[in-house]
Design a protein around this motif. Structure first.
Motif, short mmCIF file in Angstrom:
data_model
loop_
_atom_site.label_atom_id
_atom_site.label_comp_id
_atom_site.label_asym_id
_atom_site.label_seq_id
_atom_site.Cartn_x
_atom_site.Cartn_y
_atom_site.Cartn_z
N GLN A 1 -21.38 35.06 25.27
CA GLN A 1 -22.23 35.06 26.46
C GLN A 1 -23.38 34.06 26.30
OE1 GLN A 1 -23.29 39.06 28.09
NE2 GLN A 1 -22.09 39.84 26.34
N GLU B 1 -23.41 31.35 24.37
CA GLU B 1 -22.89 29.99 24.45
C GLU B 1 -22.53 29.63 25.89
OE1 GLU B 1 -19.81 29.10 21.58
OE2 GLU B 1 -20.66 30.54 20.17
N GLY B 2 -22.02 30.62 26.64
CA GLY B 2 -21.60 30.38 28.02
C GLY B 2 -22.74 29.98 28.94
N GLU B 3 -23.97 30.41 28.60
CA GLU B 3 -25.11 30.05 29.45
C GLU B 3 -25.55 28.60 29.27
OE1 GLU B 3 -27.55 33.95 30.77
OE2 GLU B 3 -28.32 32.90 29.02
N TYR B 4 -25.17 28.00 28.17
CA TYR B 4 -25.51 26.59 27.93
C TYR B 4 -24.41 25.73 28.54
CZ TYR B 4 -29.50 27.07 24.77
OH TYR B 4 -30.74 27.31 24.24
N ARG B 5 -24.74 24.95 29.52
CA ARG B 5 -23.75 24.07 30.16
C ARG B 5 -24.00 22.62 29.78
NH1 ARG B 5 -21.11 27.67 32.86
NH2 ARG B 5 -22.12 29.32 34.06
N THR B 6 -25.25 22.23 29.74
CA THR B 6 -25.62 20.85 29.36
C THR B 6 -26.73 20.91 28.32
OG1 THR B 6 -27.24 20.75 31.16
CG2 THR B 6 -25.02 19.92 31.62
N ASP B 7 -27.01 19.77 27.74
CA ASP B 7 -28.11 19.65 26.77
C ASP B 7 -27.97 20.68 25.65
OD1 ASP B 7 -30.39 18.49 25.73
OD2 ASP B 7 -31.75 19.86 26.79
N LEU B 8 -26.78 20.73 25.05
CA LEU B 8 -26.53 21.69 23.97
C LEU B 8 -27.30 21.29 22.72
CD1 LEU B 8 -22.65 22.02 24.37
CD2 LEU B 8 -24.44 23.27 25.57
N LYS C 1 -30.99 31.07 27.08
CA LYS C 1 -31.28 30.31 28.30
C LYS C 1 -31.88 31.18 29.39
CE LYS C 1 -30.08 26.50 29.38
NZ LYS C 1 -30.84 25.23 29.45
N LYS D 1 -25.55 27.18 16.33
CA LYS D 1 -25.47 27.95 17.58
C LYS D 1 -25.24 29.44 17.33
CE LYS D 1 -20.53 27.10 18.41
NZ LYS D 1 -19.56 26.42 19.28
#
Length: 767
Positions: free
Chosen positions: A335, A337-344, A673, A409
Motif C-alpha cells: 500500500q 509503495e502504491g501511493e508513490y507514482r512519481t518522484d520515487l 505520501k 523503500k
C-alpha cells in the motif's frame, strides 16, 4: 682452469649449504617462537580437553522456556551417531581423503601443495589443510600478524591439530568439525544447515543433500544453493564424483544422483525479529560478567559455561507480537509503495550513490583504484541477493544499487510491551527483520513522537487546575513571537470560530490547535518538568510545537510515561534480566528492579487522564480497537503521527500491559505520501490490535486481558460529564474579539479567560 672451476663449485656448494642451514635454522627459530607462545597462546592438550565440555548458555523467559542460546561453536550440537554414513563419506572424500591415515597434519598433502600449487601454479591441488586443521581454524579463528599472518596461523593450526589428535578420536574430531563448521546462509553446524536448507534433521539427509551441504564448505557464499542453484549443483556433482573416486559410491548411484536437481525446502522456523532481544541480552550480560570476572578468580564465559539467563520476557506473547509485526508490515508495504507514482525516493540515483559510498562493496572497489566509470558499472552488476519482500524472504537478481533501492523503500517497525506495574519487558521487537537491518529501534533510536506526547501536555494542564470540561476554540492562530508559526489540525479544515471544544474532546480527537492552547495554559516549563517526572530523560525543546510532539524520545521513555498512567502515577524502571545462574544452579547475579517512583501528577489527576485516554479508544483516533478488532476489554491509548507522515505511533494502555509501537523508515527522508495511510491509527495501531486480539483468545493471558482499570469516583465521573462541543451564544459572538494573531504566553495569570467582561468588550490594555 679445471681446478679453478672446481674451487668455484665448492664455494657455491658451501654457500648453498650455509644458505640452507640459515634457512632451516631460521625456520626452527620461527617455529619455536610460535610453539612457546611468542605469537600468542597455543592451546595445550589440557585446554583442548575442554572443547567438548563447553556448554551453551540459555536465555530463559519468565517461565523458564528457552528463548535462545549462546554457543561458542554451533547453534545445534548433535552426536556422531546422528550423522548418516554418506555424510561422513562425502566430507572425507572431498575435504581430506587421507583423514584416517594422518595425525592431524598431512605431510604428503603439504608436499603436493608445495610442488603443484607453489612451484607449478596448479591451484586445483587444494590447500593442504586437514579436517583437523580446519577444525582448529573454526574454533579459534585466525589473527592478523601482518606479513607473517599466513605462516604463523598455519603453523599454530598444525601444532594444535596434532594435539587434538592426541586428545580425541577420529569420530570425535568429525563430530566437533561438523558441529562447528560454517555453512552457507550464515548457519553454523550441520544440524542448522540441514534445517535451514532442507527443513529436516541431519539424520534424514539424502546422499544428494549431504553432498550439497559438504560442497558449500569450499566457498560458503559462492556455492549457496539458494543464491546460486546451478553453481551449487555443479559443486554437488564434484562431491559425488569424489565419493565415487574413493569407493564410497558406485558409478550407477553417482550418475543417478547427479541426474536429479537439488530440491531445497527452506525452513521458516527462524525468528529474525527475536535476534534484537538476543543481542540486547548478550551486550548486557557480557558487561555484567566483565564486572564479576574482574573481582573473582574464576572467569565466566557466556559462550562456554552453560549459564542460565533468566529474563522477564513472555515467550508466548513475544511470538504473537512477532507474528503481528510481520503480518501488518507485509500488508502495509505494498500500500505504501502504491501511493508513490512519481518522484520515487528509492529511485533517486544521487541518493543511492550517497548511501552506496558507506557500503563495504563500494569501499572495496574504491581500494582497487579503478576508474569512477568502472566503479559505477560494478555497482550496477546484477547478482543473486536474498531480500525481504512483503514480509517473506526471496532471492532476486539485483545489483548493489538495486539492493540499496529495495532496502530504502522498506518500512520498518518496532514494538515494545511492558508490565506497567513492574517495568518488566514482556515482548520486544526491535525491527521487522534482523537480516535486512540489525539496527535496534528500541535500543538505539530517538524519533519525534507526535501526538503520543499530548497526554503529558493535558496532564500538565490538569495539574495546573484545568478541567476536562474546560472549553477551547479550535480556530487557527498565528504566533508572531515564534516566527509566525501557525499550527493546523491534521484534517487541515478551518474550524467554525464560534465552536468551542472540551479538553476531553480535543484529546480524544487529537486537535492540534487546541493542544497548543492547552500547553499555553499549562506552561511549557511546567510541562517539561512533569514529563521528566513521568520517565522522560531526553532533552525536550522549550517551544510551543512541543504540544504537537516534536520531542525526540526513545521508545522505553514512552513506555515509562504510559506505564505511569496505568500504574496510578508511579513510574516503573524498565528492566529485562532477573538473574544469572551457573549450570549447577548457583546464583551468579540477581537483580531487583528499582522501586517505582511517583510522578508529579496526583493519583486523582492521573485517573482523570487515564479516563481521557480511555475515551480516545472508545470514541476517538484509536476507535479501530473497538470497531475493527472488536476488543471489549478495558483499554486506553493514544495515536501519534509526526510531521510529513514520517512516523506512525500507537501507545496502548491496559491494566496489566503497556505497548508502544512505531512504524516508519530508517531513512527519515522517506515518508508516507498520505495521512490516511501514515497516521498512527493505520500504520501502528493494528500491530497492537492484532496481538491483543490473539491474546484475548487464549486463556493463558486472562490475567492480562480480563484485568480492569480502577473505578472512577463520583467526583471524577462528574468532572468528565459534559458536552463535547459548545457554540458561543449570540452576545458572546457579538462581543468576542476574533484573534488571528497573538504572542504565545505560558504564564497562566495572563490568560484571556481571566479578563473581565469590560476588558473583553473594549479590548485588554495588557501588553
Amino acid at each position: 682452469m679445471a681446478k679453478s672451476k672446481k674451487k668455484k663449485n665448492t664455494s657455491l656448494f658451501r654457500l648453498f649449504l650455509w644458505g640452507m642451514t640459515i634457512l632451516i635454522g631460521s625456520f626452527f627459530i620461527f617455529f619455536g617462537s610460535i610453539y612457546i607462545g611468542l605469537w600468542g597462546k597455543v592451546q595445550t592438550e589440557s585446554d583442548l580437553q575442554n572443547i567438548k565440555q563447553s556448554e551453551a548458555t540459555e536465555i530463559l523467559d519468565y517461565k523458564g522456556a528457552v528463548i535462545d542460546k549462546f554457543y561458542k561453536y554451533n547453534r545445534q550440537s548433535i552426536s556422531y551417531s546422528a550423522f548418516p554414513k554418506h555424510l561422513i563419506e562425502a566430507l572425507v572424500a572431498t575435504e581430506d581423503a587421507r583423514f584416517y591415515e594422518h595425525d592431524g597434519v598431512d605431510n604428503y598433502s603439504l608436499l603436493r601443495v608445495f610442488f603443484k600449487t607453489i612451484l607449478s601454479g596448479d591451484k586445483s591441488s587444494g590447500g593442504g589443510s586437514t579436517l583437523t586443521q580446519q577444525l582448529v581454524k573454526n574454533i579459534y579463528g585466525r589473527k592478523s600478524y601482518g606479513f607473517f599472518s599466513l605462516p604463523v596461523n598455519k603453523l599454530k593450526e598444525s601444532i594444535i591439530a596434532k594435539r587434538i589428535e592426541n586428545v580425541y578420536s577420529k569420530k570425535e574430531i568429525l563430530e566437533l568439525y561438523l558441529n562447528t563448521v560454517p555453512f552457507s546462509g550464515n548457519t553454523y553446524g550441520i544440524e542448522s544447515a540441514a534445517n535451514q536448507f532442507f527443513n529436516k534433521t541431519t539424520s534424514k539427509l539424502s546422499v544428494s543433500e549431504s553432498a550439497t551441504l559438504v560442497g558449500t564448505l569450499k566457498a560458503n557464499h559462492s556455492y549457496n544453493p539458494r543464491l546460486f542453484p546451478e553453481r551449487s549443483q555443479l559443486r554437488r556433482d564434484v562431491v559425488l564424483s569424489q565419493m565415487q573416486k574413493y569407493g564410497y559410491l558406485s558409478s550407477e548411484k553417482a550418475t543417478s544422483t547427479m541426474s536429479v536437481s537439488i530440491q531445497l525446502k527452506l525452513s521458516k522456523r527462524n525468528s529474525f525479529q527475536r535476534q534484537f532481544f538476543v543481542d540486547l541480552i548478550k551486550s548486557e550480560v557480557e558487561a555484567i560478567l566483565d564486572s564479576i570476572n574482574s573481582k573473582n578468580d574464576y572467569t565466566y564465559n557466556i559462550e562456554e559455561d552453560g549459564l542460565k539467563i533468566h529474563t522477564t520476557l513472555d515467550l508466548e506473547q513475544q511470538k504473537l507480537l512477532e507474528a503481528s509485526v510481520k503480518k501488518h508490515i507485509g500488508n502495509l508495504q505494498p500500500q505504501f509503495e502504491g501511493e508513490y507514482r512519481t518522484d520515487l525516493p528509492w529511485k533517486n540515483k544521487a541518493l543511492l550513490l550517497r548511501i552506496a559510498k558507506n557500503t563495504k562493496v563500494y569501499k572495496r572497489l574504491k581500494r582497487s583504484k579503478i576508474s569512477e566509470e568502472q566503479l559505477l558499472d560494478s555497482l550496477q552488476k546484477k547478482r543473486p541477493i536474498e531480500i525481504l519482500k512483503n514480509g517473506e524472504s526471496t532471492v532476486l537478481q539485483l545489483s548493489t544499487l538495486d539492493s540499496i533501492s529495495h532496502s530504502l523503500k522498506q518500512l520498518n517497525a518496532a514494538s515494545l510491551s511492558v508490565n506497567p506495574k513492574t517495568g518488566a519487558i514482556l515482548a520486544y521487537v526491535g525491527g521487522v527483520d534482523y537480516r535486512t537491518s540489525k539496527f535496534d529501534i528500541i535500543k538505539n533510536s530517538r524519533r519525534q513522537v507526535g501526538s503520543t506526547f499530548k497526554p503529558i501536555v493535558y496532564a500538565s494542564a490538569i495539574k495546573a487546575g484545568l478541567k476536562p470540561c474546560d472549553y477551547f476554540s479550535a480556530k487557527e492562530i498565528t504566533y508572531s513571537n515564534f516566527k509566525d508559526w501557525k499550527p493546523q489540525n491534521s484534517s487541515h479544515k478551518e474550524e467554525d470560530p464560534y465552536l468551542n471544544f472540551s479538553m476531553k474532546h480535543a484529546l480524544t480527537h487529537s486537535l492540534n490547535t487546541v493542544s497548543v492552547k492547552v500547553l499555553e495554559r499549562a506552561g511549557i516549563e511546567n510541562t517539561i518538568t512533569l514529563a521528566k517526572s513521568m520517565g522522560v530523560t531526553s532533552h525536550i525543546v522549550s517551544e510551543p510545537s512541543l504540544a504537537l510532539g516534536v520531542a525526540e524520545l526513545n521508545m522505553k521513555e514512552l513506555a515509562k510515561v504510559y506505564s505511569s498512567i496505568a500504574n496510578q502515577s508511579k513510574v516503573p524502571e524498565i528492566h529485562f534480566i532477573t538473574k544469572i545462574t551457573s549450570k549447577t544452579g548457583e546464583v551468579i547475579a540477581e537483580f531487583t528492579p528499582a522501586q517505582s517512583k511517583p510522578s508529579e501528577l496526583g493519583v486523582d489527576q492521573n485517573r482523570i487522564l487515564l479516563a481521557l485516554l480511555e475515551n480516545v479508544v472508545d470514541e476517538g483516533t484509536a476507535s479501530r480497537l473497538r470497531t475493527t478488532f472488536r476488543l471489549r476489554q478495558d483499554l486506553a491509548g493514544k495515536t501519534g503521527t509526526t510531521q510529513g507522515n514520517k512516523d506512525g505511533w500507537f501507545a496502548a494502555i491496559t491494566p496489566e500491559l503497556v505497548n508502544i509501537t512505531w512504524v516508519g523508515h530508517n531513512n527519515q527522508s522517506i515518508n508516507f505520501k498520505s495521512t490516511r495511510l501514515g497516521q498512527g491509527a493505520n500504520s501502528a495501531l493494528p500491530i497492537f490490535g492484532t496481538m491483543y486480539q490473539q491474546m484475548v483468545k487464549q486463556d493463558r493471558f486472562n490475567e492480562i486481558t480480563r484485568a480492569t482499570f480502577p473505578l472512577l469516583s463520583e467526583n471524577q465521573r462528574e468532572a468528565l460529564n459534559c458536552d463535547d462541543i459548545k457554540r458561543d451564544g449570540f452576545f458572546k459572538r457579538l462581543l468576542s474579539k476574533d484573534e488571528i494573531e497573538k504572542n504565545f504566553d505560558d504564564e497562566k495569570e495572563k490568560e484571556d479567560n481571566k479578563e473581565g467582561f469590560f476588558s473583553r468588550l473594549f479590548g485588554s490594555k495588557k501588553k
